[in-house]
Design a protein around this motif. Structure first.
Motif, PDB file in Angstrom:
ATOM      1  N   GLN A 143       0.811  -1.210   0.000  1.00  0.00           N
ATOM      2  CA  GLN A 143       0.000   0.000   0.000  1.00  0.00           C
ATOM      3  C   GLN A 143       0.852   1.271   0.000  1.00  0.00           C
ATOM      4  OE1 GLN A 143      -3.233  -0.104   2.718  1.00  0.00           O
ATOM      5  NE2 GLN A 143      -3.882   1.975   2.251  1.00  0.00           N
ATOM      6  N   ALA A 144       2.041   1.190   0.609  1.00  0.00           N
ATOM      7  CA  ALA A 144       2.832   2.411   0.783  1.00  0.00           C
ATOM      8  C   ALA A 144       3.065   3.128  -0.549  1.00  0.00           C
ATOM      9  CB  ALA A 144       4.162   2.062   1.441  1.00  0.00           C
ATOM     10  N   SER A 145       3.537   2.403  -1.567  1.00  0.00           N
ATOM     11  CA  SER A 145       3.823   3.056  -2.853  1.00  0.00           C
ATOM     12  C   SER A 145       2.535   3.470  -3.575  1.00  0.00           C
ATOM     13  CB  SER A 145       4.664   2.141  -3.755  1.00  0.00           C
ATOM     14  OG  SER A 145       6.008   2.150  -3.319  1.00  0.00           O
ATOM     15  N   ARG A 146       1.457   2.718  -3.371  1.00  0.00           N
ATOM     16  CA  ARG A 146       0.168   3.115  -3.968  1.00  0.00           C
ATOM     17  C   ARG A 146      -0.261   4.463  -3.394  1.00  0.00           C
ATOM     18  NH1 ARG A 146      -1.691  -2.163  -2.851  1.00  0.00           N
ATOM     19  NH2 ARG A 146      -3.125  -1.427  -1.259  1.00  0.00           N
ATOM     20  N   ALA A 197       1.952   7.315  -4.684  1.00  0.00           N
ATOM     21  CA  ALA A 197       1.698   7.618  -6.105  1.00  0.00           C
ATOM     22  C   ALA A 197       0.381   8.371  -6.285  1.00  0.00           C
ATOM     23  CB  ALA A 197       1.694   6.320  -6.917  1.00  0.00           C
ATOM     24  N   LEU A 198      -0.619   8.014  -5.490  1.00  0.00           N
ATOM     25  CA  LEU A 198      -1.910   8.720  -5.588  1.00  0.00           C
ATOM     26  C   LEU A 198      -1.792  10.131  -5.011  1.00  0.00           C
ATOM     27  CD1 LEU A 198      -4.549   6.017  -4.557  1.00  0.00           C
ATOM     28  CD2 LEU A 198      -4.443   7.223  -6.747  1.00  0.00           C
ATOM     29  N   LYS A 199      -1.171  10.206  -3.859  1.00  0.00           N
ATOM     30  CA  LYS A 199      -1.062  11.492  -3.153  1.00  0.00           C
ATOM     31  C   LYS A 199      -0.256  12.501  -3.984  1.00  0.00           C
ATOM     32  CE  LYS A 199       0.724  13.198   1.208  1.00  0.00           C
ATOM     33  NZ  LYS A 199       2.167  13.113   1.097  1.00  0.00           N
ATOM     34  N   GLU A 200       0.812  12.010  -4.633  1.00  0.00           N
ATOM     35  CA  GLU A 200       1.671  12.909  -5.416  1.00  0.00           C
ATOM     36  C   GLU A 200       1.128  13.146  -6.824  1.00  0.00           C
ATOM     37  OE1 GLU A 200       4.427  14.395  -4.121  1.00  0.00           O
ATOM     38  OE2 GLU A 200       3.978  13.414  -2.210  1.00  0.00           O
ATOM     39  N   GLY A 201      -0.013  12.569  -7.136  1.00  0.00           N
ATOM     40  CA  GLY A 201      -0.616  12.774  -8.454  1.00  0.00           C
ATOM     41  C   GLY A 201       0.120  12.077  -9.585  1.00  0.00           C
ATOM     42  N   ARG A 203      -5.605   6.298 -10.519  1.00  0.00           N
ATOM     43  CA  ARG A 203      -6.285   5.268  -9.719  1.00  0.00           C
ATOM     44  C   ARG A 203      -5.280   4.176  -9.377  1.00  0.00           C
ATOM     45  NH1 ARG A 203     -11.126   2.903 -13.009  1.00  0.00           N
ATOM     46  NH2 ARG A 203     -11.519   1.756 -11.081  1.00  0.00           N
ATOM     47  N   ALA A 204      -5.511   3.502  -8.244  1.00  0.00           N
ATOM     48  CA  ALA A 204      -4.566   2.459  -7.830  1.00  0.00           C
ATOM     49  C   ALA A 204      -5.300   1.178  -7.451  1.00  0.00           C
ATOM     50  CB  ALA A 204      -3.755   2.952  -6.634  1.00  0.00           C
ATOM     51  N   THR A 205      -4.600   0.057  -7.628  1.00  0.00           N
ATOM     52  CA  THR A 205      -5.173  -1.237  -7.229  1.00  0.00           C
ATOM     53  C   THR A 205      -4.078  -2.157  -6.703  1.00  0.00           C
ATOM     54  OG1 THR A 205      -6.482  -3.126  -7.969  1.00  0.00           O
ATOM     55  CG2 THR A 205      -4.865  -2.276  -9.528  1.00  0.00           C
ATOM     56  N   ASP A 206      -4.489  -3.167  -5.921  1.00  0.00           N
ATOM     57  CA  ASP A 206      -3.553  -4.236  -5.579  1.00  0.00           C
ATOM     58  C   ASP A 206      -3.994  -5.540  -6.248  1.00  0.00           C
ATOM     59  OD1 ASP A 206      -5.793  -4.839  -4.127  1.00  0.00           O
ATOM     60  OD2 ASP A 206      -4.758  -5.187  -2.228  1.00  0.00           O
ATOM     61  N   ASP A 207      -4.969  -5.400  -7.148  1.00  0.00           N
ATOM     62  CA  ASP A 207      -5.465  -6.567  -7.880  1.00  0.00           C
ATOM     63  C   ASP A 207      -5.062  -6.398  -9.341  1.00  0.00           C
ATOM     64  OD1 ASP A 207      -6.847  -8.572  -9.105  1.00  0.00           O
ATOM     65  OD2 ASP A 207      -8.843  -7.721  -8.736  1.00  0.00           O
ATOM     66  N   ALA A 266       8.157   4.073  -4.814  1.00  0.00           N
ATOM     67  CA  ALA A 266       7.599   5.298  -5.408  1.00  0.00           C
ATOM     68  C   ALA A 266       8.130   6.555  -4.728  1.00  0.00           C
ATOM     69  CB  ALA A 266       6.070   5.258  -5.322  1.00  0.00           C
ATOM     70  N   ALA A 267       8.527   6.428  -3.459  1.00  0.00           N
ATOM     71  CA  ALA A 267       9.023   7.602  -2.734  1.00  0.00           C
ATOM     72  C   ALA A 267      10.280   8.169  -3.409  1.00  0.00           C
ATOM     73  CB  ALA A 267       9.326   7.234  -1.293  1.00  0.00           C
ATOM     74  N   SER A 268      11.004   7.332  -4.152  1.00  0.00           N
ATOM     75  CA  SER A 268      12.237   7.795  -4.801  1.00  0.00           C
ATOM     76  C   SER A 268      11.999   8.254  -6.237  1.00  0.00           C
ATOM     77  CB  SER A 268      13.271   6.667  -4.833  1.00  0.00           C
ATOM     78  OG  SER A 268      13.307   5.976  -3.635  1.00  0.00           O
ATOM     79  N   ALA A 269      10.752   8.272  -6.686  1.00  0.00           N
ATOM     80  CA  ALA A 269      10.470   8.608  -8.092  1.00  0.00           C
ATOM     81  C   ALA A 269      11.057   9.964  -8.466  1.00  0.00           C
ATOM     82  CB  ALA A 269       8.959   8.621  -8.322  1.00  0.00           C
ATOM     83  N   ASP A 270      11.515  10.052  -9.730  1.00  0.00           N
ATOM     84  CA  ASP A 270      12.171  11.275 -10.197  1.00  0.00           C
ATOM     85  C   ASP A 270      11.809  11.464 -11.665  1.00  0.00           C
ATOM     86  OD1 ASP A 270      13.882  13.241 -11.069  1.00  0.00           O
ATOM     87  OD2 ASP A 270      15.731  12.146 -10.607  1.00  0.00           O
ATOM     88  N   VAL A 271      11.168  12.571 -11.963  1.00  0.00           N
ATOM     89  CA  VAL A 271      10.730  12.818 -13.343  1.00  0.00           C
ATOM     90  C   VAL A 271      11.924  12.918 -14.290  1.00  0.00           C
ATOM     91  CG1 VAL A 271      10.629  15.347 -13.176  1.00  0.00           C
ATOM     92  CG2 VAL A 271       9.076  14.169 -14.731  1.00  0.00           C
ATOM     93  N   ASN A 272      13.089  13.256 -13.758  1.00  0.00           N
ATOM     94  CA  ASN A 272      14.277  13.393 -14.610  1.00  0.00           C
ATOM     95  C   ASN A 272      15.172  12.159 -14.617  1.00  0.00           C
ATOM     96  OD1 ASN A 272      13.737  16.094 -15.398  1.00  0.00           O
ATOM     97  ND2 ASN A 272      14.338  16.748 -13.343  1.00  0.00           N
ATOM     98  N   LEU A 273      14.683  11.061 -14.018  1.00  0.00           N
ATOM     99  CA  LEU A 273      15.531   9.873 -13.895  1.00  0.00           C
ATOM    100  C   LEU A 273      16.112   9.409 -15.237  1.00  0.00           C
ATOM    101  CD1 LEU A 273      16.509   7.616 -11.893  1.00  0.00           C
ATOM    102  CD2 LEU A 273      14.522   6.301 -12.596  1.00  0.00           C
ATOM    103  N   PHE A 274      15.310   9.510 -16.284  1.00  0.00           N
ATOM    104  CA  PHE A 274      15.718   8.920 -17.574  1.00  0.00           C
ATOM    105  C   PHE A 274      16.333   9.941 -18.527  1.00  0.00           C
ATOM    106  CE2 PHE A 274      11.953   6.737 -15.875  1.00  0.00           C
ATOM    107  CZ  PHE A 274      12.500   5.491 -15.641  1.00  0.00           C
TER     108      PHE A 274
END
Ligand code: NAD
Length: 367
Positions: free
Chosen positions: A37-40, A43-47, A51-55, A132-140
């Motif tokens: 759930q943590a990364s879901r 990801a939702l909170k940061e926009g 939508r998110a699922t675990d299924d 997801a906490a480490s996500a970076d729009v400039n990573l690539f």
């Protein structure tokens, strides 16, 4: 037309891709799967996603494009599962796995005959961070984004993927999956084995020779940096590319033996040639021209040991793509200057050099 994209696995790579896709396609709907759930939640909170699922299966039929951004084994398991789901006609399925043959083979085995398109992919950027906490729009940014087309890749598949991923600012390139695995075994997988072996050898040695820890400096740090990589990811990379990696290990053993023999014979010329050849080869290589994979753009500044000197330099560099700063202390045998600053691109490196030389009298060196 606005598309629906399904990012499966909101880890470092998946969540960073979601951010990159949103940058150029704010109207696209991004759905996300994540086991925990943590990364879901992040990801939702940061926009990053809408939508998110675990299924996993629940969102798959809604998607125009599905990107699996999971460990290799799980990527294969989900490809198998996708084959049994009722997906949109002509859906594109892609992935992010660091090795490609096993994944492409699985896609050909399970998805053949279905009305889906598949293209294997490997974004050649990342770090030791996860989630997801480490996500970076400039990573690539400026990194190679490798596609490995196969019989399931129709000509328009790549165009649609490149359009989807334009906001990543990556460099797209195509290569055969097997060749990808051969090349990466040499320039990525095998170096990771070497870095970890060297680290382990040194750690054991340092138990008897305590000073080894203290004297380890720039060269040792450069050689072992990647030994801090995530063990799970590297285990699955080695296990999914066994044959080519074993070949590289055998080849390397022979090379080590050759140097060993030259040393035991005291063959000065052979040893000199060994070092000289490697030096020339490295200088001719693309990493040296700053265009290579994973390259950062480093400058070294000789600074006096004075209060606030680093703050002053950082202040000058405000607004640049500074990604790392390192203070080289104690042993500086093979390092220029003392302050090492890394940037994401060549323009900022030049800008930084200019800013520092204009505004200070410190010596700046770009290697
Ligand atoms: P990560 O650890 O940040 O994320 C992995 C994701 O997979 C998470 O969402 C996790 O929840 C999910 N996951 C793990 N095991 C699972 C399971 N059994 N069932 C369902 N979900 C599971 O890792 P990452 O760096 O984002 O790596 C994702 C993929 O990208 C991997 O295949 C990796 O080889 C590849 N890759 C990584 C890098 C890098 O340097 N990090 C670079 C290029 C490609």
């Amino acid at each position: 037309m606005a598309k629906t994209v399904y990012i499966v696995g909101l880890g470092l790579i998946g969540a960073s891709m979601a951010l990159g896709i949103k940058r150029d396609h704010p109207d696209y709907k991004i759905l996300g799967y994540n086991r925990s759930q943590a990364s879901r939640d992040i990801a939702l909170k940061e926009g990053m996603i809408d939508r998110a699922t675990d299924d996993f299966a629940s969102f798959a039929p809604l998607a125009d494009i599905i990107i699996l951004s999971l460990p290799i084994k799980q990527t294969i398991a989900f490809i198998k599962e996708l084959a049994n789901l009722d997906l949109k006609e002509g859906v594109i399925i892609s992935d992010a796995g660091s090795t490609k043959s096993a994944i492409v083979d699985a896609a050909e085995q399970y998805l053949d005959g279905k009305s889906v398109r598949f293209v294997g992919a490997h974004p050649m950027a990342g770090s030791h961070k996860t989630g997801a906490a480490s996500a970076d729009v400039n990573l690539f940014e400026n990194a190679y984004y490798i596609f490995t087309p196969s019989s399931l890749t129709s000509p328009d598949t790549l165009e649609e993927m490149k359009d989807l991923l334009s906001g990543l600012h990556a460099r797209f390139i195509e290569i055969d999956a097997k060749e990808h695995d051969r090349v990466t075994s040499q320039i990525s997988h095998f170096p990771h084995i070497l870095a970890s072996s060297l680290m382990e050898q040194t750690a054991v040695y340092a138990q008897e020779h305590e000073m080894a820890r203290r004297f380890a400096a720039g060269g040792f740090r450069d050689m072992t940096r990647i030994a801090e990589s995530e063990p799970g990811m590297w285990t699955s990379i080695l296990l999914s590319n066994r044959e080519t990696i074993l070949e590289r290990i055998e080849d390397f053993k022979e090379r080590l033996d050759e140097v060993g023999q030259a040393i035991s014979k005291g063959d000065e010329e052979q040893i000199w040639n060994f070092f000289n050849q490697a030096r020339e080869q490295r200088q001719a290589m693309e990493i040296h021209k700053r265009g290579g994979v994973d390259s950062s753009y480093d400058l070294y500044v000789d600074v006096p040991d004075e209060e606030d000197v680093i703050l002053r330099i950082l202040e000058l560099l405000r607004g640049t793509s500074l990604v790392n700063i390192h203070i080289n202390e104690e042993n500086r045998e093979d390092i220029h200057g003392i302050l090492q600053i890394s940037f994401k691109n060549a323009q900022d490196l030049e800008r930084a050099e200019h800013l520092i030389t204009e505004n200070t009298d410190y010596t700046v060196v770009i290697k």
